[in-house]
Design an enzyme around this catalytic site. Structure first.
Site, mmCIF file in Angstrom:
data_model
loop_
_atom_site.group_PDB
_atom_site.id
_atom_site.type_symbol
_atom_site.label_atom_id
_atom_site.label_comp_id
_atom_site.label_asym_id
_atom_site.label_seq_id
_atom_site.Cartn_x
_atom_site.Cartn_y
_atom_site.Cartn_z
ATOM 1 N N ASP A 154 0.865 -1.190 0.000
ATOM 2 C CA ASP A 154 0.000 0.000 0.000
ATOM 3 C C ASP A 154 0.903 1.241 0.000
ATOM 4 O O ASP A 154 0.940 1.999 0.951
ATOM 5 C CB ASP A 154 -0.967 -0.008 1.197
ATOM 6 N N HIS B 15 9.520 -0.386 8.939
ATOM 7 C CA HIS B 15 8.530 -1.466 8.944
ATOM 8 C C HIS B 15 8.713 -2.377 7.723
ATOM 9 O O HIS B 15 9.181 -3.515 7.819
ATOM 10 C CB HIS B 15 7.114 -0.894 8.917
#
Ligand code: BDR
Ligand code: CA
Length: 319
Positions: free
Chosen positions: A12, A245
């Site tokens: 995303d 992340h």
């Protein structure tokens, strides 16, 4: 690229997704063979267009980018993470939009299925957004689970607090039902949760090194992380910086980061409507025995890395 491993990235894009893509594209042992977008940091369409921008920057417009799910399996999107990644998903730095005509005509599920067949037994999946596309692809073509070599996903919080709620991490709370479906499908799976991603930290000195390197990629990464550093400073760390992340998950996939603790555990996803919705309930009771692999475990879970990833990442980004 003859011996490079084929990798499909489901993402995303998103600041840290963009960094993960640039990391993989710079890795000589990886062949990114397709990218699918999903809602999360922005709409799936905007995330796909952001992916095209990253591919233009890397000179890899040959890689197909397919638009995926705009909504979770159940219900509607509750929020998009524009407060973290900017209104455009890439830190609001004014980068011009990509050309929509460069998007693949395939749906994300069709591209996943096609690549799983084409690279049967070899394809690896890196999933760094909500797991909706993967769950939908399994539903449309259950054979992908046996065709794909493994899936590494960024998501969850095993033994630490969540980031989107007290209990849940963003990628999982966006679509808990999809995460549950993926974790119960029998994939060879590796989960890269906040337990490790919040301990691999890019600092303002690292940003300065990116600026000083002055390459198109390093300049882009320095630009898109500016707002992101502010957000993590305000919300989590008390000073400007950012966790790694999605790029950490990419580096665990490539083997450039080998977690010090990564046992096979049983992980369940809370799909109730209470305060635990989206929590990943990892059975970490084995800690007192040094985390032996758990019989009946469905997922390897990265629980500890040594903090040295940012330096490796900077090197891949040319700084
Ligand atoms: C995850 O959520 C998204 O905002 C990031 O891109 C990352 O995949 C971190 O919780
Ligand atoms: Ca992401």
């Amino acid at each position: 690229m003859a011996t490079a491993t084929p990798v499909l990235v489901d993402c995303d894009t998103g600041v840290d997704d963009a960094i993960a893509l640039l990391y993989l594209l710079a890795h000589p042992e990886v062949d990114v063979v397709g990218i699918t977008s999903v809602f999360g940091n922005n709409t799936a369409r905007t995330c796909a267009l952001n992916t095209l921008r990253v591919l233009e920057l890397a000179g890899r417009e040959d890689i197909p980018v397919a638009v995926g799910s705009e909504n979770p399996l159940v219900g509607e999107v509750t929020y998009l993470a524009t407060h973290v990644h900017g209104g455009d998903g890439l830190g609001d730095t004014g980068i011009p939009p990509a050309d929509e005509s460069a998007l693949s005509p395939l749906s994300a599920t069709a591209l996943i299925s096609q690549l799983a067949q084409q690279f049967e037994g070899q394809l690896r999946i890196l999933a760094v957004g909500p797991l909706t596309n993967i769950a939908r692809a399994m539903d449309a073509d259950p054979a992908i689970v046996s065709r794909v070599r493994d899936i590494v996903f960024m998501g969850g919080a095993a033994d630490v607090a969540g980031n989107q709620s007290a209990a849940a991490e963003a990628n999982i709370i966006h679509d808990p039902e999809a995460a549950r479906a993926v974790l119960s499908a029998g994939w060879k799976a590796t989960m890269v949760p906040l337990d490790v991603t919040m301990t691999e930290i890019l600092t303002d000195d690292d940003r300065a090194a990116l600026v000083a390197a002055n390459t198109p990629v390093s300049t882009f990464v320095a630009a898109i992380t500016d707002l992101y550093f502010d957000g993590y400073g305000a919300d989590s760390f008390g000073h400007r910086c950012s966790p790694c992340h999605d790029a950490l998950a990419a580096a665990i996939l490539t083997g450039e980061v080998v977690p010090e603790v990564m046992p096979l555990l049983h992980v369940e996803v809370d799909c109730t409507d209470g305060p635990g919705r989206g929590a990943t309930i990892a059975d970490t009771r084995g800690r007192w025995k040094g985390f032996p692999d758990q019989s009946g475990g469905n997922c390897r879970v990265a629980l500890k890395t040594d903090g040295s990833f940012p330096a490796k990442l900077l090197a891949r980004l040319g700084a």
